[in-house]
Design an enzyme around this catalytic site. Structure first.
Site, PDB file in Angstrom:
ATOM      1  N   PRO A   2     -38.828  56.899  -4.276  1.00 41.93           N
ATOM      2  CA  PRO A   2     -38.327  55.884  -5.205  1.00 41.93           C
ATOM      3  C   PRO A   2     -39.450  54.919  -5.610  1.00 41.93           C
ATOM      4  O   PRO A   2     -40.201  54.444  -4.764  1.00 41.93           O
ATOM      5  CB  PRO A   2     -37.245  55.172  -4.391  1.00 41.93           C
ATOM      6  CG  PRO A   2     -36.832  56.158  -3.356  1.00 41.93           C
ATOM      7  CD  PRO A   2     -38.072  56.920  -3.024  1.00 41.93           C
ATOM      8  N   GLU A   3     -39.558  54.667  -6.910  1.00 42.99           N
ATOM      9  CA  GLU A   3     -40.568  53.756  -7.424  1.00 42.99           C
ATOM     10  C   GLU A   3     -39.876  52.491  -7.927  1.00 42.99           C
ATOM     11  O   GLU A   3     -38.695  52.275  -7.678  1.00 42.99           O
ATOM     12  CB  GLU A   3     -41.379  54.455  -8.521  1.00 42.99           C
ATOM     13  CG  GLU A   3     -42.075  55.734  -8.014  1.00 42.99           C
ATOM     14  CD  GLU A   3     -42.866  56.440  -9.087  1.00 42.99           C
ATOM     15  OE1 GLU A   3     -43.343  55.783 -10.040  1.00 42.99           O
ATOM     16  OE2 GLU A   3     -43.015  57.676  -9.000  1.00 42.99           O
ATOM     17  N   HIS A  91     -28.573  62.225   8.959  1.00 37.74           N
ATOM     18  CA  HIS A  91     -29.758  61.362   8.852  1.00 37.74           C
ATOM     19  C   HIS A  91     -29.451  59.889   8.582  1.00 37.74           C
ATOM     20  O   HIS A  91     -30.259  59.188   7.975  1.00 37.74           O
ATOM     21  CB  HIS A  91     -30.727  61.893   7.785  1.00 37.74           C
ATOM     22  CG  HIS A  91     -31.066  63.344   7.903  1.00 37.74           C
ATOM     23  ND1 HIS A  91     -31.720  63.855   8.998  1.00 37.74           N
ATOM     24  CD2 HIS A  91     -30.815  64.390   7.076  1.00 37.74           C
ATOM     25  CE1 HIS A  91     -31.883  65.156   8.836  1.00 37.74           C
ATOM     26  NE2 HIS A  91     -31.336  65.506   7.689  1.00 37.74           N
ATOM     27  N   ARG A 111     -36.508  62.093   5.823  1.00 39.09           N
ATOM     28  CA  ARG A 111     -37.906  62.323   6.204  1.00 39.09           C
ATOM     29  C   ARG A 111     -38.495  61.186   7.044  1.00 39.09           C
ATOM     30  O   ARG A 111     -39.629  61.267   7.491  1.00 39.09           O
ATOM     31  CB  ARG A 111     -38.756  62.582   4.954  1.00 39.09           C
ATOM     32  CG  ARG A 111     -38.329  63.851   4.210  1.00 39.09           C
ATOM     33  CD  ARG A 111     -39.347  64.305   3.216  1.00 39.09           C
ATOM     34  NE  ARG A 111     -40.595  64.713   3.849  1.00 39.09           N
ATOM     35  CZ  ARG A 111     -41.672  65.117   3.181  1.00 39.09           C
ATOM     36  NH1 ARG A 111     -41.648  65.170   1.849  1.00 39.09           N
ATOM     37  NH2 ARG A 111     -42.767  65.463   3.819  1.00 39.09           N
ATOM     38  N   ARG A 152     -63.868  49.230 -13.348  1.00 38.73           N
ATOM     39  CA  ARG A 152     -63.716  50.129 -12.203  1.00 38.73           C
ATOM     40  C   ARG A 152     -64.075  51.566 -12.594  1.00 38.73           C
ATOM     41  O   ARG A 152     -63.837  51.998 -13.724  1.00 38.73           O
ATOM     42  CB  ARG A 152     -62.293  50.076 -11.645  1.00 38.73           C
ATOM     43  CG  ARG A 152     -61.950  48.725 -11.004  1.00 38.73           C
ATOM     44  CD  ARG A 152     -60.516  48.728 -10.500  1.00 38.73           C
ATOM     45  NE  ARG A 152     -60.152  47.465  -9.871  1.00 38.73           N
ATOM     46  CZ  ARG A 152     -60.186  47.241  -8.568  1.00 38.73           C
ATOM     47  NH1 ARG A 152     -60.584  48.187  -7.736  1.00 38.73           N
ATOM     48  NH2 ARG A 152     -59.826  46.064  -8.087  1.00 38.73           N
TER      49      ARG A 152
END
Length: 271
Positions: A2-3, A91, A111, A152
């Site tokens: 998830p972002e 889970h 996970r 950069r």
């Protein structure tokens, strides 16, 4: 994983469900997902009133009475489920109940890369879950964004994923924003103009805003805290579309590996 848009959608569903509710207890079924340790987490949030819920990058921050905080990081596969009874799914590693008769909060993480953390004050929050986290991608002004990238030499894709530079962007939205900006994921800020960096910022905000309107991207198992999947995956231009035509020029989308991560782009639009 998830972002920012997915985490923000979860936050928005949590806020009205948890605000002004008092924690009764936390049952930790897998100690490593509760920090600083299971006992300290359980003691810390028990009896506390939830007074607010905000987000920094991919981190959900629940504000507790007395100046304490309860943070939630979903990791790669973490889910928050609001339900009256334990869902019939595997889970589930942490269960938080409240003093009223409202729904409990269940933390599911197949996970096991996520975590819930208790921070006793602002200092503990900043030195713990917020340590080395840059400004939120939605709050960063165009000029500041360009300054943080300018000069950069690392590839743009790698820099967008660096949570120390800006927090919240991951693989999906880096790929999608770079395509909208017409920039190669391999290009370097030191070779770009300020106008190009400003455009990238604008396209990043545009991508994140559209994803928020669509409830995020459910490319695997993402749902918000009320079980609703997102739909932005149907609007992806390049992410996981290897071999399919670019929606702008029709050329096949290509995939390369950068720092162990899949990167998707159009070789014509993003030279």
């Amino acid at each position: 994983m998830p972002e920012l848009p997915e985490v923000e959608c979860v936050r928005r569903t949590l806020l009205p469900q948890l605000k002004d509710r008092r924690v009764s207890r936390a049952r930790i079924h897998l100690d490593k997902l509760a920090r600083p340790d299971a006992a300290a987490f359980g003691r810390g949030i028990a009896g506390r009133l939830v007074t607010g819920c905000r987000r920094q990058g991919k981190l959900i921050i629940l504000e507790l009475e007395g100046g304490a905080f309860w943070t939630i990081h979903l990791g790669m596969t973490g889910q928050l489920i609001l339900a009256a009874q334990r869902p019939d799914v595997p889970h589930i590693h942490i269960t938080v109940s409240f003093t009223d008769k409202g729904p409990r909060l269940y933390f599911r993480d197949p996970r096991q890369f996520g975590a819930m953390t208790y921070c006793r004050d602002q200092k503990a929050l900043e030195s713990g879950p917020l340590a080395n986290m840059g400004p939120d991608a939605l709050s960063l002004a165009a000029g500041v964004f360009a300054q943080r990238l300018a000069g950069r030499k690392a590839p743009l894709k790698s820099l967008l994923l660096d949570q120390r530079i800006l927090a919240g962007v991951g693989n999906i939205y880096a790929d999608e924003a770079l395509h909208r900006a017409g920039l190669s994921p391999l290009s370097r800020p030191c070779d770009l103009s300020s106008a190009q960096l400003t455009r990238l910022h604008a396209m990043l905000l545009e991508t994140l805003a559209e994803a928020l309107r669509r409830g995020g991207s459910s490319v695997r198992n993402f749902v918000d805290a009320e079980g609703r999947p997102g739909t932005f995956q149907h609007a992806h231009r390049v992410y996981q579309r290897t071999g399919q035509p670019c929606p702008v020029c029709g050329k096949e989308i290509e995939r390369i590996i950068m720092a162990g991560r899949s990167t998707h782009f159009c070789p014509a639009c993003q030279k």
